[in-house]
Design a protein around this motif. Sequence first.
Motif, PDB file in Angstrom:
ATOM      1  N   GLY A  66     -24.047   0.668 -87.100  1.00 50.15           N
ATOM      2  CA  GLY A  66     -23.141   1.200 -86.087  1.00 50.15           C
ATOM      3  C   GLY A  66     -21.718   1.299 -86.614  1.00 50.15           C
ATOM      4  O   GLY A  66     -21.049   2.328 -86.455  1.00 50.15           O
ATOM      5  N   LEU A  67     -21.298   0.235 -87.271  1.00 48.75           N
ATOM      6  CA  LEU A  67     -19.934   0.221 -87.816  1.00 48.75           C
ATOM      7  C   LEU A  67     -19.745   1.342 -88.834  1.00 48.75           C
ATOM      8  O   LEU A  67     -18.752   2.070 -88.816  1.00 48.75           O
ATOM      9  CB  LEU A  67     -19.666  -1.147 -88.457  1.00 48.75           C
ATOM     10  CG  LEU A  67     -18.311  -1.365 -89.126  1.00 48.75           C
ATOM     11  CD1 LEU A  67     -17.171  -1.106 -88.166  1.00 48.75           C
ATOM     12  CD2 LEU A  67     -18.208  -2.789 -89.680  1.00 48.75           C
ATOM     13  N   MET A  68     -20.731   1.514 -89.699  1.00 43.97           N
ATOM     14  CA  MET A  68     -20.632   2.557 -90.717  1.00 43.97           C
ATOM     15  C   MET A  68     -20.581   3.943 -90.069  1.00 43.97           C
ATOM     16  O   MET A  68     -19.724   4.764 -90.409  1.00 43.97           O
ATOM     17  CB  MET A  68     -21.824   2.484 -91.666  1.00 43.97           C
ATOM     18  CG  MET A  68     -21.802   3.590 -92.718  1.00 43.97           C
ATOM     19  SD  MET A  68     -23.291   3.629 -93.721  1.00 43.97           S
ATOM     20  CE  MET A  68     -24.477   4.322 -92.576  1.00 43.97           C
ATOM     21  N   LEU A  69     -21.470   4.183 -89.106  1.00 45.36           N
ATOM     22  CA  LEU A  69     -21.515   5.513 -88.484  1.00 45.36           C
ATOM     23  C   LEU A  69     -20.219   5.815 -87.731  1.00 45.36           C
ATOM     24  O   LEU A  69     -19.654   6.901 -87.837  1.00 45.36           O
ATOM     25  CB  LEU A  69     -22.717   5.618 -87.531  1.00 45.36           C
ATOM     26  CG  LEU A  69     -24.090   5.627 -88.222  1.00 45.36           C
ATOM     27  CD1 LEU A  69     -25.206   5.660 -87.190  1.00 45.36           C
ATOM     28  CD2 LEU A  69     -24.207   6.821 -89.175  1.00 45.36           C
ATOM     29  N   MET A  70     -19.741   4.814 -86.966  1.00 44.96           N
ATOM     30  CA  MET A  70     -18.510   5.050 -86.212  1.00 44.96           C
ATOM     31  C   MET A  70     -17.333   5.293 -87.153  1.00 44.96           C
ATOM     32  O   MET A  70     -16.458   6.113 -86.872  1.00 44.96           O
ATOM     33  CB  MET A  70     -18.227   3.849 -85.293  1.00 44.96           C
ATOM     34  CG  MET A  70     -19.141   3.832 -84.069  1.00 44.96           C
ATOM     35  SD  MET A  70     -19.277   2.170 -83.365  1.00 44.96           S
ATOM     36  CE  MET A  70     -17.851   2.145 -82.317  1.00 44.96           C
ATOM     37  N   ALA A  71     -17.327   4.570 -88.279  1.00 49.31           N
ATOM     38  CA  ALA A  71     -16.221   4.759 -89.225  1.00 49.31           C
ATOM     39  C   ALA A  71     -16.345   6.104 -89.933  1.00 49.31           C
ATOM     40  O   ALA A  71     -15.358   6.817 -90.132  1.00 49.31           O
ATOM     41  CB  ALA A  71     -16.205   3.616 -90.238  1.00 49.31           C
ATOM     42  N   MET A  72     -17.575   6.471 -90.289  1.00 55.17           N
ATOM     43  CA  MET A  72     -17.770   7.734 -91.007  1.00 55.17           C
ATOM     44  C   MET A  72     -17.432   8.941 -90.133  1.00 55.17           C
ATOM     45  O   MET A  72     -17.128  10.018 -90.656  1.00 55.17           O
ATOM     46  CB  MET A  72     -19.210   7.843 -91.535  1.00 55.17           C
ATOM     47  CG  MET A  72     -19.485   7.041 -92.792  1.00 55.17           C
ATOM     48  SD  MET A  72     -18.363   7.405 -94.160  1.00 55.17           S
ATOM     49  CE  MET A  72     -18.947   9.027 -94.670  1.00 55.17           C
ATOM     50  N   ALA A  73     -17.490   8.770 -88.815  1.00 57.26           N
ATOM     51  CA  ALA A  73     -17.103   9.865 -87.925  1.00 57.26           C
ATOM     52  C   ALA A  73     -15.646  10.268 -88.169  1.00 57.26           C
ATOM     53  O   ALA A  73     -15.271  11.424 -87.994  1.00 57.26           O
ATOM     54  CB  ALA A  73     -17.311   9.451 -86.470  1.00 57.26           C
ATOM     55  N   HIS A  74     -14.832   9.309 -88.624  1.00 57.75           N
ATOM     56  CA  HIS A  74     -13.443   9.622 -88.939  1.00 57.75           C
ATOM     57  C   HIS A  74     -13.326  10.501 -90.180  1.00 57.75           C
ATOM     58  O   HIS A  74     -12.260  11.006 -90.490  1.00 57.75           O
ATOM     59  CB  HIS A  74     -12.645   8.330 -89.171  1.00 57.75           C
ATOM     60  CG  HIS A  74     -12.446   7.520 -87.927  1.00 57.75           C
ATOM     61  ND1 HIS A  74     -11.200   7.354 -87.352  1.00 57.75           N
ATOM     62  CD2 HIS A  74     -13.314   6.850 -87.139  1.00 57.75           C
ATOM     63  CE1 HIS A  74     -11.340   6.599 -86.260  1.00 57.75           C
ATOM     64  NE2 HIS A  74     -12.604   6.278 -86.123  1.00 57.75           N
ATOM     65  N   PHE A  75     -14.413  10.619 -90.934  1.00 57.59           N
ATOM     66  CA  PHE A  75     -14.387  11.424 -92.168  1.00 57.59           C
ATOM     67  C   PHE A  75     -15.375  12.578 -92.067  1.00 57.59           C
ATOM     68  O   PHE A  75     -15.854  13.084 -93.076  1.00 57.59           O
ATOM     69  CB  PHE A  75     -14.724  10.540 -93.380  1.00 57.59           C
ATOM     70  CG  PHE A  75     -13.816   9.353 -93.513  1.00 57.59           C
ATOM     71  CD1 PHE A  75     -12.581   9.470 -94.145  1.00 57.59           C
ATOM     72  CD2 PHE A  75     -14.177   8.119 -92.972  1.00 57.59           C
ATOM     73  CE1 PHE A  75     -11.736   8.377 -94.246  1.00 57.59           C
ATOM     74  CE2 PHE A  75     -13.333   7.029 -93.067  1.00 57.59           C
ATOM     75  CZ  PHE A  75     -12.101   7.156 -93.700  1.00 57.59           C
ATOM     76  N   ASP A  76     -15.697  12.975 -90.855  1.00 53.70           N
ATOM     77  CA  ASP A  76     -16.692  14.027 -90.614  1.00 53.70           C
ATOM     78  C   ASP A  76     -17.997  13.752 -91.358  1.00 53.70           C
ATOM     79  O   ASP A  76     -18.672  14.680 -91.807  1.00 53.70           O
ATOM     80  CB  ASP A  76     -16.148  15.406 -91.014  1.00 53.70           C
ATOM     81  CG  ASP A  76     -14.875  15.738 -90.247  1.00 53.70           C
ATOM     82  OD1 ASP A  76     -14.817  15.376 -89.059  1.00 53.70           O
ATOM     83  OD2 ASP A  76     -13.943  16.293 -90.852  1.00 53.70           O
ATOM     84  N   PHE A  77     -18.353  12.506 -91.527  1.00 50.23           N
ATOM     85  CA  PHE A  77     -19.577  12.092 -92.204  1.00 50.23           C
ATOM     86  C   PHE A  77     -19.682  12.649 -93.626  1.00 50.23           C
ATOM     87  O   PHE A  77     -20.775  12.894 -94.129  1.00 50.23           O
ATOM     88  CB  PHE A  77     -20.816  12.484 -91.372  1.00 50.23           C
ATOM     89  CG  PHE A  77     -20.844  11.761 -90.059  1.00 50.23           C
ATOM     90  CD1 PHE A  77     -21.287  10.453 -89.977  1.00 50.23           C
ATOM     91  CD2 PHE A  77     -20.393  12.389 -88.904  1.00 50.23           C
ATOM     92  CE1 PHE A  77     -21.291   9.776 -88.766  1.00 50.23           C
ATOM     93  CE2 PHE A  77     -20.395  11.719 -87.692  1.00 50.23           C
ATOM     94  CZ  PHE A  77     -20.833  10.414 -87.624  1.00 50.23           C
ATOM     95  N   SER A  78     -18.535  12.852 -94.257  1.00 48.76           N
ATOM     96  CA  SER A  78     -18.562  13.350 -95.636  1.00 48.76           C
ATOM     97  C   SER A  78     -18.087  12.251 -96.575  1.00 48.76           C
ATOM     98  O   SER A  78     -16.956  11.762 -96.471  1.00 48.76           O
ATOM     99  CB  SER A  78     -17.661  14.581 -95.757  1.00 48.76           C
ATOM    100  OG  SER A  78     -17.165  14.680 -97.082  1.00 48.76           O
TER     101      SER A  78
END
Lengths: 556, 104
Positions: A227-239
């Motif tokens: 969850g933490l990774m996905l929520m954080a990666m949303a800040h980078f458009d999952f790239s």
Amino acid sequence: MKKISLMTAFVSLAAMLVVGAAVAAGAIEGEATKLPVNISAIVMFLMFVTGTLFITYWAARRTRTAKEFYTAGGGITGFQNGLAIAGDYMSAATFLGISGLVFLKGYDGLVYTVGFLVGWPFILFLMAEKLRNLGKYTFADVASYRLQQTPIRALAACGTLATVTLYLVAQMVGSGKLIQLLFGLPYPVAVVIVGVLMVLYVTFGGMLATTWVQIIKAGLLLTGGTGLMLMAMAHFDFSLENLFRQATAMHPDGLKLMEPGGLLPDPVSAISLGMALMFGTAGLPHILMRFFTVPDAKQARRSVFYATGFVGYFFLVVFVIGFCAIVLVSQNPEFLDADGKIFGGNNMAAVHLSRVVGGNLFMGFISAVAFATILAVVAGLTLAGASAISHDLYAHIIRKGDVSEKKEVMVSRAATILLGVIAITVGIAFEKQNIAYMVGLAFAIAASANFPVLLLSMLWKGLTTRGAFIGGFIGLTTAVVLVVIGPIVWVDVLGNAEPIFPYKYPALFSVTAAFVGTWFFSITDKSEAAAKEKAAFLPQYIRAQTGIGAEGASDH
Amino acid sequence: MHQDLAERIQDLPRFKELVTRRNRLAWTLAILVLVVYYSYILIIAFDPSVFGTPISSESVITIGIPIGAGIILMCWLLTGLYVNRANKVYDAITEEIVREVTGT
């Protein structure tokens, strides 16, 4: 009886938490590094504690015989055991420490995790099935299968207790500081809570409770991390490209972040650390013990497959989390003190990140998961230590095997309480000590004392009692001495200017010394007993290969 | 286990086949893991900048990232391979051996 004492313990624990929170609330303003009391974290943690105490109550009614106490009756499935092993391996140190290492050094964090993982396939290919087919309760059962009981069990118990105590104290001190930061509880209160809970799980619920606490925690940690990774990666458009570009632009090391740094300065250190991580994993008593909780070799194999998958996945998640924290936390004024340093040190990177991406509630959840992680790991360690005391030292060395099951389990429960008292006392006494060497030393001892004797006892016909005993103690002594006169203790702890032994990691030397010593003192052993031990290899070998005669699961 | 039973099993052709095949796979995979891992850390010890090469001219991602992650993935896939072979082949041979010696 059990029910009453469990309830009393629970009530007093709840009271302790409340009082602790109140005490901490008054002390916050004074210390900049302490976070405010985190109510959502405490509530979620209390839910975890309540749940696990119910499990302990349930497990206590199914934990009467020695087999149930040590191995949960041997009926854990491969998948469950895989999760539990992964849980033992994914400590708070792994989660917070490795994300902190990535946060600080980037790529070096990945180098470290690769080393932590490669031990697993090795365990599967050479050890897992044989361990299950030969073992009963502790790895000493396997090592002493055809050798003399007293010396080999004494060696295994020394190795186990040294590994477990060092690991346990390191976890206690780390957890005290972490909980102080996360929950705003005073250090001694935190250490006492951890100690009391772990003793409750183990004394009442034995391996069954310890395993389920570990499984639940592993599930929570995998979910929370993802969850933490996905929520954080949303800040980078999952790239990932996006993430790494921003991180290297922001970090003082720049593009150097993306390549190995100073973790492995020279070939000797590289090989030595590699050996400690790889063979140390294969010699950790609390992990070896898990192979006796499954019904047969097939489930033992599957355990390793699942464990490797979960641990590997989690390591990669933690790596991404560390990089996300570089961008979202390292320059964020909310988390910096007056000197521009991050609150609570680098190990808090993942926790701060959880607040950036998910607010206070999510940070509470991640903090509670970190606390749960500590509890589950110390419970596993304590059980392994208590088993060495009751099964190896008491039942086999002192009583020469002439002891009732009931008595043996009683001794094990007493040993658990003793270990709990030691862990709490030493944990509090070591609050201000530099304990960085402890986990490294625990791995070095596991790799140098436990692993060589265990591996050779299963694979090498020529091993004799004399060889195993002398070789094992050579490994143990070499590991301890080299760590003490090396840079980590001689310079960093004792304050000398120059180390006598130049390398941080002793495993290359101590593991080699153990193997050579074991080999030499075995082949030169011409005694009659040695000849008998060599002859006894065949039946052991056939049982290891086929599982004929192996311990089964209990009936229920 | 009795010595005579152990000797009987040791002489069974199926037992020899089991041990030879399982050992061959287990040691091959174990050595593969050792070679891959120690090559990785020795490259890091001798010349860390090798892993600093970007995967393409537009990217900041270095080849070290997929290589490190690849080793982790490889470890897992190899455990899967071993478990699969053991479940399909070795367990069947073991069962035959057990049936033969216990006469059931």
